[in-house]
Motif scaffolding. Structure first.
Motif, PDB file in Angstrom:
ATOM      1  N   ARG A 159      69.889 -27.372 -31.147  1.00  0.00           N
ATOM      2  CA  ARG A 159      68.638 -28.659 -32.628  1.00  0.00           C
ATOM      3  C   ARG A 159      69.785 -29.513 -32.991  1.00  0.00           C
ATOM      4  O   ARG A 159      68.918 -30.777 -33.394  1.00  0.00           O
ATOM      5  CB  ARG A 159      69.154 -27.967 -33.662  1.00  0.00           C
ATOM      6  CG  ARG A 159      67.422 -28.500 -34.963  1.00  0.00           C
ATOM      7  CD  ARG A 159      66.080 -27.421 -35.017  1.00  0.00           C
ATOM      8  NE  ARG A 159      65.188 -28.162 -35.551  1.00  0.00           N
ATOM      9  CZ  ARG A 159      64.414 -28.956 -35.344  1.00  0.00           C
ATOM     10  NH1 ARG A 159      63.587 -28.911 -34.121  1.00  0.00           N
ATOM     11  NH2 ARG A 159      63.586 -29.248 -36.016  1.00  0.00           N
TER      12      ARG A 159
ATOM     13  N   ARG B 249      72.200 -35.527 -34.497  1.00  0.00           N
ATOM     14  CA  ARG B 249      73.540 -35.859 -34.774  1.00  0.00           C
ATOM     15  C   ARG B 249      74.732 -34.645 -34.096  1.00  0.00           C
ATOM     16  O   ARG B 249      75.998 -34.288 -35.125  1.00  0.00           O
ATOM     17  CB  ARG B 249      73.135 -33.794 -36.077  1.00  0.00           C
ATOM     18  CG  ARG B 249      71.780 -34.364 -37.133  1.00  0.00           C
ATOM     19  CD  ARG B 249      71.786 -33.409 -37.915  1.00  0.00           C
ATOM     20  NE  ARG B 249      71.203 -32.403 -37.516  1.00  0.00           N
ATOM     21  CZ  ARG B 249      69.422 -31.575 -37.372  1.00  0.00           C
ATOM     22  NH1 ARG B 249      69.044 -32.502 -38.373  1.00  0.00           N
ATOM     23  NH2 ARG B 249      69.186 -30.783 -36.975  1.00  0.00           N
TER      24      ARG B 249
ATOM     25  N   HIS C  50      80.136 -22.340 -53.102  1.00  0.00           N
ATOM     26  CA  HIS C  50      79.364 -21.665 -52.816  1.00  0.00           C
ATOM     27  C   HIS C  50      78.312 -22.431 -52.436  1.00  0.00           C
ATOM     28  O   HIS C  50      77.746 -23.423 -53.094  1.00  0.00           O
ATOM     29  CB  HIS C  50      78.214 -20.897 -54.209  1.00  0.00           C
ATOM     30  CG  HIS C  50      77.262 -20.509 -55.360  1.00  0.00           C
ATOM     31  ND1 HIS C  50      76.772 -20.972 -56.155  1.00  0.00           N
ATOM     32  CD2 HIS C  50      76.859 -19.514 -53.733  1.00  0.00           C
ATOM     33  CE1 HIS C  50      75.255 -20.193 -55.753  1.00  0.00           C
ATOM     34  NE2 HIS C  50      75.131 -19.620 -54.185  1.00  0.00           N
TER      35      HIS C  50
ATOM     36  N   ASN D  72      70.976 -21.993 -49.216  1.00  0.00           N
ATOM     37  CA  ASN D  72      70.643 -21.610 -48.115  1.00  0.00           C
ATOM     38  C   ASN D  72      68.836 -22.685 -48.348  1.00  0.00           C
ATOM     39  O   ASN D  72      68.402 -22.724 -49.056  1.00  0.00           O
ATOM     40  CB  ASN D  72      70.185 -20.124 -48.362  1.00  0.00           C
ATOM     41  CG  ASN D  72      69.108 -19.174 -47.286  1.00  0.00           C
ATOM     42  OD1 ASN D  72      69.253 -20.256 -46.479  1.00  0.00           O
ATOM     43  ND2 ASN D  72      68.582 -18.050 -47.462  1.00  0.00           N
TER      44      ASN D  72
ATOM     45  N   ASN E 179      73.124 -20.850 -60.718  1.00  0.00           N
ATOM     46  CA  ASN E 179      71.598 -19.583 -60.304  1.00  0.00           C
ATOM     47  C   ASN E 179      71.671 -19.032 -62.759  1.00  0.00           C
ATOM     48  O   ASN E 179      70.635 -19.026 -62.315  1.00  0.00           O
ATOM     49  CB  ASN E 179      72.270 -18.105 -59.909  1.00  0.00           C
ATOM     50  CG  ASN E 179      72.294 -18.452 -58.992  1.00  0.00           C
ATOM     51  OD1 ASN E 179      71.152 -18.776 -57.905  1.00  0.00           O
ATOM     52  ND2 ASN E 179      72.960 -18.916 -57.840  1.00  0.00           N
TER      53      ASN E 179
HETATM   54  N1  CAA Z   1      67.772 -22.245 -41.574  1.00  0.00           N
HETATM   55  C1  CAA Z   1      68.062 -23.981 -40.543  1.00  0.00           C
HETATM   56  N2  CAA Z   1      67.589 -25.210 -41.445  1.00  0.00           N
HETATM   57  C2  CAA Z   1      66.722 -24.726 -41.600  1.00  0.00           C
HETATM   58  C3  CAA Z   1      65.547 -23.785 -42.211  1.00  0.00           C
HETATM   59  C4  CAA Z   1      66.919 -22.565 -41.928  1.00  0.00           C
HETATM   60  N3  CAA Z   1      66.072 -21.591 -42.453  1.00  0.00           N
HETATM   61  N4  CAA Z   1      64.481 -24.281 -42.766  1.00  0.00           N
HETATM   62  C5  CAA Z   1      64.340 -25.042 -42.447  1.00  0.00           C
HETATM   63  N5  CAA Z   1      65.428 -25.628 -41.574  1.00  0.00           N
HETATM   64  C6  CAA Z   1      65.415 -26.594 -41.569  1.00  0.00           C
HETATM   65  C7  CAA Z   1      64.964 -27.497 -40.149  1.00  0.00           C
HETATM   66  O1  CAA Z   1      65.217 -26.894 -38.894  1.00  0.00           O
HETATM   67  C8  CAA Z   1      64.669 -28.632 -40.520  1.00  0.00           C
HETATM   68  O2  CAA Z   1      65.940 -29.769 -39.768  1.00  0.00           O
HETATM   69  P1  CAA Z   1      65.415 -30.963 -38.204  1.00  0.00           P
HETATM   70  O3  CAA Z   1      64.288 -31.256 -38.649  1.00  0.00           O
HETATM   71  O4  CAA Z   1      66.468 -31.881 -38.879  1.00  0.00           O
HETATM   72  O5  CAA Z   1      66.591 -29.775 -37.438  1.00  0.00           O
HETATM   73  C9  CAA Z   1      65.091 -28.817 -41.983  1.00  0.00           C
HETATM   74  O6  CAA Z   1      65.153 -27.894 -42.513  1.00  0.00           O
HETATM   75  C10 CAA Z   1      63.302 -29.273 -42.785  1.00  0.00           C
HETATM   76  O7  CAA Z   1      62.559 -28.405 -42.500  1.00  0.00           O
HETATM   77  P2  CAA Z   1      60.785 -28.677 -42.324  1.00  0.00           P
HETATM   78  O8  CAA Z   1      60.276 -29.798 -42.112  1.00  0.00           O
HETATM   79  O9  CAA Z   1      60.664 -27.663 -41.466  1.00  0.00           O
HETATM   80  O10 CAA Z   1      60.852 -27.878 -44.109  1.00  0.00           O
HETATM   81  P3  CAA Z   1      60.343 -28.409 -45.714  1.00  0.00           P
HETATM   82  O11 CAA Z   1      60.462 -29.673 -44.969  1.00  0.00           O
HETATM   83  O12 CAA Z   1      59.664 -27.701 -45.669  1.00  0.00           O
HETATM   84  O13 CAA Z   1      62.355 -27.756 -45.759  1.00  0.00           O
HETATM   85  C11 CAA Z   1      63.505 -26.990 -46.637  1.00  0.00           C
HETATM   86  C12 CAA Z   1      62.785 -26.655 -45.912  1.00  0.00           C
HETATM   87  C13 CAA Z   1      64.815 -27.661 -46.526  1.00  0.00           C
HETATM   88  C14 CAA Z   1      63.908 -25.317 -46.713  1.00  0.00           C
HETATM   89  C15 CAA Z   1      62.902 -26.803 -47.921  1.00  0.00           C
HETATM   90  O14 CAA Z   1      61.455 -26.189 -48.322  1.00  0.00           O
HETATM   91  C16 CAA Z   1      63.902 -26.866 -49.497  1.00  0.00           C
HETATM   92  O15 CAA Z   1      64.668 -27.758 -49.691  1.00  0.00           O
HETATM   93  N6  CAA Z   1      63.376 -25.751 -50.667  1.00  0.00           N
HETATM   94  C17 CAA Z   1      63.752 -25.545 -51.276  1.00  0.00           C
HETATM   95  C18 CAA Z   1      65.150 -24.706 -51.006  1.00  0.00           C
HETATM   96  C19 CAA Z   1      66.600 -24.295 -52.405  1.00  0.00           C
HETATM   97  O16 CAA Z   1      66.272 -24.715 -53.073  1.00  0.00           O
HETATM   98  N7  CAA Z   1      67.694 -23.671 -51.629  1.00  0.00           N
HETATM   99  C20 CAA Z   1      68.439 -22.780 -52.307  1.00  0.00           C
HETATM  100  C21 CAA Z   1      68.682 -21.582 -52.914  1.00  0.00           C
HETATM  101  S1  CAA Z   1      68.830 -21.252 -54.236  1.00  0.00           S
HETATM  102  C22 CAA Z   1      70.517 -19.922 -53.361  1.00  0.00           C
HETATM  103  O17 CAA Z   1      71.171 -21.197 -51.222  1.00  0.00           O
HETATM  104  C23 CAA Z   1      71.662 -20.194 -53.819  1.00  0.00           C
HETATM  105  C24 CAA Z   1      71.692 -18.556 -54.435  1.00  0.00           C
HETATM  106  O18 CAA Z   1      73.042 -18.072 -55.220  1.00  0.00           O
HETATM  107  C25 CAA Z   1      70.903 -17.982 -54.494  1.00  0.00           C
END
Ligand code: CAA
Length: 295
Positions: A58, A64, A146, A149, A196
């Protein structure tokens, strides 16, 4: 040995091939590092290899990564179910499940295998870095790293200083994170670190709002997306993180601070007991199984 005289990091050991481990491995490979990826489950290693391969392809599609760099990256991934290979790692990131005994045991077994100057980093989201470091005899060369996701997308890496972590360890870990295109932010070792400690009370409050009938799941999420410009609502995000992980982090905050403000919502506990863990189990606040889609 003076850390400034150390050779640059070329090979990174990643322990744990779950969502976070495979995301970390993918990003390392895409930035020219060799990766030793270990997991006790051959199935998890095979799934991780497939997901990393798809992720790198991808990256080429999206411009990229060059096709040559992708080929080199494929060759630089060494999956293994044996920790012994960690002898050739220049830096080790542990991303095993959030279980303190499991993580401490991994670090105890790593200690005699890894070269003495190698830094150990844990991707834990809630376990004390100071406590994990005490399972080793290199607390100065131990820190939290850390990631968030989805790892390939999220820019932040919290670099967590345990009580004994040396400044040069933080500098080296931060520089590794920067070399991956991430922004390292240094924080101290307190329950939930910064991310968190701030995020989980919001998610928990959203669950309480649903439990108390203030609004339904979709409405709570819509309020936060449309009103606060969050990319995902808190309940959608909880499903992405995993409801079991959210519950574990809330428990760590509650036990760490002894403060009732971190008390997990009974609805969150009930959903975890029911096996509704979010995306990974097919059902959480939303339903991810197309055949049984009701929401
Ligand atoms: N894995 C890898 N890449 C992913 C993915 C995944 N699970 N989900 C989305 N992507 C990528 C897509 O492939 C796309 O990339 P490219 O087109 O450039 O290849 C890009 O992210 C944007 O995806 P979409 O257009 O499908 O969707 P979106 O614009 O709605 O973005 C999102 C999806 C990035 C997940 C966005 O909704 C977001 O930022 N959400 C919040 C995520 C967040 O807050 N994460 C932190 C969680 S807390 C944590 O992780 C820590 C902990 O300790 C709990």
């Amino acid at each position: 040995m003076d850390q400034s005289t150390h050779p640059p990091i070329q090979t990174v050991g990643v322990i744990g091939a779950g969502t976070m481990g495979r995301g970390i491995a993918h990003v390392l490979l895409g930035h020219g590092y060799s990766v030793l990826l270990t997991d006790t489950s051959p199935g998890a290693l095979a799934a991780a290899t497939r997901s990393i391969t798809a992720g790198l392809a991808r990256d080429v599609e999206k411009g990229r990564l060059t096709a040559e760099a992708k080929e080199k990256a494929f060759e630089s991934l060494q999956p293994s179910s044996d920790l012994a290979g960690m002898v050739s790692a220049d830096f080790i990131i542990e991303a095993a499940p959030e279980n303190v005994d499991l993580k401490a045991d991994i670090f105890r077994r790593l200690e005699p295998l890894a070269r003495p100057e190698v830094i150990f980093a844990s991707n834990t989201s809630s376990i004390s870095i100071t406590r994990l470091a005490s399972a080793t005899s290199r607390a100065g060369r131990f820190c939290g790293l850390h990631f968030f996701n989805p790892v390939p997308v999220m820019k932040l890496v919290e670099v967590v200083a345990g009580m004994e972590t040396l400044p040069e360890t933080l500098a080296k870990a931060s520089s590794l994170a920067s070399s991956l295109g991430k922004t390292p932010i240094q924080v101290n070792d307190f329950p939930g670190f910064v991310s968190n400690r701030v995020l989980m009370p919001m998610i928990n409050e959203a669950v309480y709002a649903v439990m108390e009938g203030v609004a339904d799941v979709q409405s709570v999420d819509a309020v936060m997306k449309l009103g606060m410009n969050h990319p995902m609502g808190p309940l959608e995000l909880a499903d992405l993180i995993g409801l079991d992980v959210c519950l574990d982090i809330l428990k760590a905050l509650y036990e760490g601070f002894h403060d009732p403000k971190y008390r997990a919502s009974p609805l969150l506990e009930k959903m975890v007991h029911a096996g509704r863990l979010g995306r990974k189990s097919g059902r959480g606040f939303y339903n991810y199984c197309p055949t049984t889609q009701t929401e």
